[in-house]
Design a protein around this motif. Structure first.
Motif, PDB file in Angstrom:
ATOM      1  N   ALA A   1      17.079  83.633  89.456  1.00  0.00           N
ATOM      2  CA  ALA A   1      17.406  82.689  90.524  1.00  0.00           C
ATOM      3  C   ALA A   1      16.699  83.066  91.813  1.00  0.00           C
ATOM      4  CB  ALA A   1      18.916  82.644  90.740  1.00  0.00           C
ATOM      5  N   GLU A   2      16.648  84.369  92.111  1.00  0.00           N
ATOM      6  CA  GLU A   2      15.930  84.819  93.307  1.00  0.00           C
ATOM      7  C   GLU A   2      14.446  84.466  93.209  1.00  0.00           C
ATOM      8  OE1 GLU A   2      16.929  86.107  96.075  1.00  0.00           O
ATOM      9  OE2 GLU A   2      19.013  86.661  95.693  1.00  0.00           O
ATOM     10  N   GLU A   3      13.863  84.643  92.035  1.00  0.00           N
ATOM     11  CA  GLU A   3      12.453  84.315  91.846  1.00  0.00           C
ATOM     12  C   GLU A   3      12.220  82.819  92.003  1.00  0.00           C
ATOM     13  OE1 GLU A   3       8.490  84.569  91.400  1.00  0.00           O
ATOM     14  OE2 GLU A   3       9.901  86.234  91.657  1.00  0.00           O
ATOM     15  N   ARG A   4      13.104  82.004  91.430  1.00  0.00           N
ATOM     16  CA  ARG A   4      12.955  80.553  91.561  1.00  0.00           C
ATOM     17  C   ARG A   4      13.121  80.120  93.018  1.00  0.00           C
ATOM     18  NH1 ARG A   4      16.371  77.182  89.428  1.00  0.00           N
ATOM     19  NH2 ARG A   4      14.767  75.592  89.259  1.00  0.00           N
ATOM     20  N   SER A   5      14.007  80.768  93.751  1.00  0.00           N
ATOM     21  CA  SER A   5      14.188  80.399  95.152  1.00  0.00           C
ATOM     22  C   SER A   5      12.948  80.730  95.964  1.00  0.00           C
ATOM     23  CB  SER A   5      15.421  81.095  95.732  1.00  0.00           C
ATOM     24  OG  SER A   5      15.188  82.471  95.924  1.00  0.00           O
ATOM     25  N   ARG A   6      12.260  81.832  95.618  1.00  0.00           N
ATOM     26  CA  ARG A   6      11.007  82.168  96.322  1.00  0.00           C
ATOM     27  C   ARG A   6       9.938  81.110  96.053  1.00  0.00           C
ATOM     28  NH1 ARG A   6      12.624  87.344  94.485  1.00  0.00           N
ATOM     29  NH2 ARG A   6      13.197  88.730  96.229  1.00  0.00           N
ATOM     30  N   GLU A   7       9.927  80.587  94.841  1.00  0.00           N
ATOM     31  CA  GLU A   7       8.973  79.519  94.519  1.00  0.00           C
ATOM     32  C   GLU A   7       9.293  78.258  95.320  1.00  0.00           C
ATOM     33  OE1 GLU A   7       9.289  78.962  90.351  1.00  0.00           O
ATOM     34  OE2 GLU A   7       8.451  80.934  89.822  1.00  0.00           O
ATOM     35  N   ILE A   8      10.575  77.942  95.442  1.00  0.00           N
ATOM     36  CA  ILE A   8      10.985  76.739  96.168  1.00  0.00           C
ATOM     37  C   ILE A   8      10.707  76.857  97.649  1.00  0.00           C
ATOM     38  CG2 ILE A   8      13.011  75.389  96.863  1.00  0.00           C
ATOM     39  CD1 ILE A   8      14.149  75.990  94.039  1.00  0.00           C
ATOM     40  N   PHE A   9      11.026  78.036  98.235  1.00  0.00           N
ATOM     41  CA  PHE A   9      10.882  78.211  99.677  1.00  0.00           C
ATOM     42  C   PHE A   9       9.526  78.770 100.083  1.00  0.00           C
ATOM     43  CE2 PHE A   9      15.574  78.606  99.125  1.00  0.00           C
ATOM     44  CZ  PHE A   9      15.940  77.513  99.892  1.00  0.00           C
ATOM     45  N   GLY A  10       8.687  79.140  99.112  1.00  0.00           N
ATOM     46  CA  GLY A  10       7.388  79.719  99.443  1.00  0.00           C
ATOM     47  C   GLY A  10       7.489  81.136  99.938  1.00  0.00           C
ATOM     48  N   GLY A  11       8.524  81.847  99.575  1.00  0.00           N
ATOM     49  CA  GLY A  11       8.763  83.215 100.020  1.00  0.00           C
ATOM     50  C   GLY A  11      10.244  83.506  99.971  1.00  0.00           C
ATOM     51  N   PRO A  12      10.674  84.598 100.579  1.00  0.00           N
ATOM     52  CA  PRO A  12      12.117  84.880 100.609  1.00  0.00           C
ATOM     53  C   PRO A  12      12.865  83.751 101.311  1.00  0.00           C
ATOM     54  CG  PRO A  12      10.844  86.789 101.318  1.00  0.00           C
ATOM     55  CD  PRO A  12       9.881  85.654 101.241  1.00  0.00           C
ATOM     56  N   PRO A  13      13.991  83.333 100.789  1.00  0.00           N
ATOM     57  CA  PRO A  13      14.740  82.253 101.439  1.00  0.00           C
ATOM     58  C   PRO A  13      15.139  82.632 102.855  1.00  0.00           C
ATOM     59  CG  PRO A  13      15.616  82.742  99.259  1.00  0.00           C
ATOM     60  CD  PRO A  13      14.636  83.820  99.570  1.00  0.00           C
ATOM     61  N   PRO A  14      14.962  81.732 103.822  1.00  0.00           N
ATOM     62  CA  PRO A  14      15.400  82.038 105.184  1.00  0.00           C
ATOM     63  C   PRO A  14      16.909  82.246 105.234  1.00  0.00           C
ATOM     64  CG  PRO A  14      14.809  79.712 104.967  1.00  0.00           C
ATOM     65  CD  PRO A  14      14.408  80.379 103.699  1.00  0.00           C
ATOM     66  N   GLU A  15      17.359  83.012 106.226  1.00  0.00           N
ATOM     67  CA  GLU A  15      18.780  83.348 106.309  1.00  0.00           C
ATOM     68  C   GLU A  15      19.646  82.106 106.405  1.00  0.00           C
ATOM     69  OE1 GLU A  15      21.918  85.672 105.875  1.00  0.00           O
ATOM     70  OE2 GLU A  15      19.831  86.355 105.791  1.00  0.00           O
ATOM     71  N   ARG A  16      19.179  81.100 107.168  1.00  0.00           N
ATOM     72  CA  ARG A  16      19.973  79.883 107.317  1.00  0.00           C
ATOM     73  C   ARG A  16      20.133  79.183 105.970  1.00  0.00           C
ATOM     74  NH1 ARG A  16      17.040  75.383 106.925  1.00  0.00           N
ATOM     75  NH2 ARG A  16      14.782  75.500 107.200  1.00  0.00           N
ATOM     76  N   ALA A  17      19.100  79.282 105.126  1.00  0.00           N
ATOM     77  CA  ALA A  17      19.200  78.675 103.799  1.00  0.00           C
ATOM     78  C   ALA A  17      20.199  79.436 102.943  1.00  0.00           C
ATOM     79  CB  ALA A  17      17.836  78.634 103.129  1.00  0.00           C
ATOM     80  N   ARG A  18      20.208  80.751 103.076  1.00  0.00           N
ATOM     81  CA  ARG A  18      21.158  81.540 102.296  1.00  0.00           C
ATOM     82  C   ARG A  18      22.597  81.183 102.649  1.00  0.00           C
ATOM     83  NH1 ARG A  18      19.846  85.382  98.932  1.00  0.00           N
ATOM     84  NH2 ARG A  18      17.715  86.166  98.820  1.00  0.00           N
TER      85      ARG A  18
END
Length: 314
Positions: free
Chosen positions: A245-262
């Motif tokens: 899930a973390e890997e898929r989120s990096r693909e969606i956000f183009g990097g680590p998910p921003p804190e506000r997204a988390r």
């Protein structure tokens, strides 16, 4: 007046941006086939999650089309901006869509927020207090036109004289949704007018505070707060493992998910999603709506339908 039972519902909230008509229609049909209880769209003229110069279908006409293509799922709108249309016009459009859907419409109203749309289209964008006054008047007008033979209304922003609306909605009491979390005005309007209150997933302690505020407003207007159904929109990126899930989120956000997204997202496994949502169910949330837009993350949508929803519903 309670118009719903105590059963928990799951839905998908999907705005018609960055999609062609066929893709959007097929998305609604797939959600219906997956067993979701509700699917909704939103009311914007420009994309809000992507380039504002991109593609964006108009919300109410699209909702009418989706109502015609589906058979079972509740057809929601989260939410109409009160500044965009006269409420008497909205009342007529909603009644028509309720007939198109066979009585499946749940109409949401809000005070509007996207100033760029107003600037581009030349629509007045008054300060928030004025927009809240407009929303309050609009709710009075909608309910009156849907239920009374004629409506005369003398407000500061809207005036009606012996106004008729026929045919009435199919539903004897068409559900009215109010979206937002403003403590002083929005939740007061919820207490006075809403069958359903919708807000966004976030911190559960903050949500409990808002419930206390809503209870206070309901007490002031003489209403049982249990008569207001609670609706929560959440977002998620789910996979079989937390690492995936973390890997898929990096693909969606183009990097680590921003804190506000988390803060707004559940990123993890279906079990972790259940763990995050159950505290809301325990304090009375009846509707859980997964926010999802094109390009659709069907893996997450299917995991919510097949694993998360059954576990939360119990």
């Amino acid at each position: 007046m309670q118009i719903f039972g105590d059963d928990i519902r799951f839905g998908v909230h999907t705005g018609p941006e960055n999609a062609d008509f066929g893709e959007y229609r097929d998305g609604w049909l797939r959600c219906e086939e997956l067993g979701f209880d509700w699917v909704s769209d939103f009311d914007h003229f420009l994309p809000i999650m992507h380039d504002p110069a991109g593609r964006q279908f108009e919300g109410l006409t699209m909702l009418s089309a989706m109502a015609a293509h589906t058979e079972r799922v509740r057809c929601g709108m989260l939410v109409l901006g009160v500044t965009y249309r006269h409420p008497a016009v909205v009342a007529n459009m909603a009644a028509t869509i309720d007939h198109v859907s066979g009585g499946r419409l749940e109409l949401g109203m809000g005070a509007a927020w996207y100033e760029l749309e107003h600037d581009q289209y030349g629509i007045p964008f008054p300060r928030i207090g004025v927009r809240m006054d407009m929303l309050d008047e609009a709710c009075h007008i909608l309910r009156s036109l849907w239920t009374r033979e004629s409506t005369t209304f003398e407000g500061k922003h809207y005036q009606l004289k012996d106004a008729h609306l026929e045919p009435k909605p199919v539903q004897e009491h068409l559900p009215l949704v109010i979206g937002g979390s403003g403590e002083r005005r929005t939740l007061r309007i919820v207490a006075e007018h809403a069958d359903i209150w919708n807000t966004f997933f976030g911190d559960v302690d903050r949500y409990k505070h808002l419930l206390d505020v809503l209870r206070g407003h309901c007490g002031d207007v003489g209403r049982d707060p249990a008569d207001v159904r609670k609706s929560l929109t959440f977002r998620a990126v789910l996979a079989d493992t937390e690492a995936a899930a973390e890997e898929r989120s990096r693909e969606i956000f183009g990097g680590p998910p921003p804190e506000r997204a988390r803060n707004m997202y559940v990123i993890g496994t279906p079990e972790q999603c259940v763990e995050r949502l159950k505290p809301y169910a325990e304090v009375g949330v009846g509707d859980f709506l997964l926010g999802s837009m094109a390009p659709y993350d069907w893996q997450t949508v299917e995991l919510v339908a097949n694993e998360v929803a059954p576990a939360v519903k119990g």
